[in-house]
Design a protein around this motif. Sequence first.
Motif, PDB file in Angstrom:
ATOM      1  N   LEU A  71       0.811  -1.225   0.000  1.00  0.00           N
ATOM      2  CA  LEU A  71       0.000   0.000   0.000  1.00  0.00           C
ATOM      3  C   LEU A  71       0.844   1.274   0.000  1.00  0.00           C
ATOM      4  O   LEU A  71       0.474   2.261  -0.619  1.00  0.00           O
ATOM      5  CB  LEU A  71      -0.940   0.001   1.217  1.00  0.00           C
ATOM      6  CG  LEU A  71      -2.040  -1.055   1.185  1.00  0.00           C
ATOM      7  CD1 LEU A  71      -2.755  -1.123   2.528  1.00  0.00           C
ATOM      8  CD2 LEU A  71      -3.027  -0.773   0.064  1.00  0.00           C
ATOM      9  N   TYR A 109      -6.839  -1.633   6.297  1.00  0.00           N
ATOM     10  CA  TYR A 109      -6.211  -0.414   5.779  1.00  0.00           C
ATOM     11  C   TYR A 109      -6.968   0.155   4.585  1.00  0.00           C
ATOM     12  O   TYR A 109      -6.374   0.579   3.592  1.00  0.00           O
ATOM     13  CB  TYR A 109      -4.742  -0.668   5.425  1.00  0.00           C
ATOM     14  CG  TYR A 109      -3.926  -1.137   6.600  1.00  0.00           C
ATOM     15  CD1 TYR A 109      -3.617  -0.263   7.648  1.00  0.00           C
ATOM     16  CD2 TYR A 109      -3.494  -2.446   6.685  1.00  0.00           C
ATOM     17  CE1 TYR A 109      -2.894  -0.694   8.741  1.00  0.00           C
ATOM     18  CE2 TYR A 109      -2.754  -2.887   7.782  1.00  0.00           C
ATOM     19  CZ  TYR A 109      -2.459  -1.998   8.804  1.00  0.00           C
ATOM     20  OH  TYR A 109      -1.744  -2.423   9.896  1.00  0.00           O
ATOM     21  N   CYS A 141      -8.898  -1.419   2.473  1.00  0.00           N
ATOM     22  CA  CYS A 141      -9.148  -2.390   1.398  1.00  0.00           C
ATOM     23  C   CYS A 141     -10.171  -3.417   1.868  1.00  0.00           C
ATOM     24  O   CYS A 141     -10.090  -3.888   2.999  1.00  0.00           O
ATOM     25  CB  CYS A 141      -7.874  -3.153   1.040  1.00  0.00           C
ATOM     26  SG  CYS A 141      -6.545  -2.148   0.395  1.00  0.00           S
TER      27      CYS A 141
END
Length: 161
Positions: free
Chosen positions: A49, A68, A70
């Motif tokens: 990321l 996070y 997602c």
Amino acid sequence: MEQPSALTQEPRIAHSHAFAPMLTPRSVALIGASRKRNSVGNDALRNLLSGGYRGAIYPVNPSYRSLYGCACYSAITELAEPVDLVIVTVPNKVLERTVEQALASGARSLVIFAGAELEDDGKSRTAAMARCARVPVCGANQRASLKRLRRRSNVACPSLL
């Protein structure tokens, strides 16, 4: 008529080589993604990321709905289409089954961070599954390789981690 030499031919598409899905993946599933700090699943996801990777990222772990920002999938079989790279960060006890599911889902390459200390010839069966599917595998125990790479250069390849 003279045939063009290899030097004058147009470059082939990026995924024409067997290792291209592993080295330049357009999509990555991370099986064993985690919120647990200093775990391989957490480090790998955070590096993907924040490290400049621009492809699709699919965290896979039945314990989470999202990680996070997602969406998190409970199994790789839930993904709508096959991914180029599956990063496997699960414990040894579920490694063989996880690799089998990844291959069945159409994964084009695998990186295995587990130590692959498998019982009853599981390591040979796992390798045979990948060979039969003609899928390149990097691993097992790639955590040690990543630590050595970081000690030498202080960088990690953002396309993989």
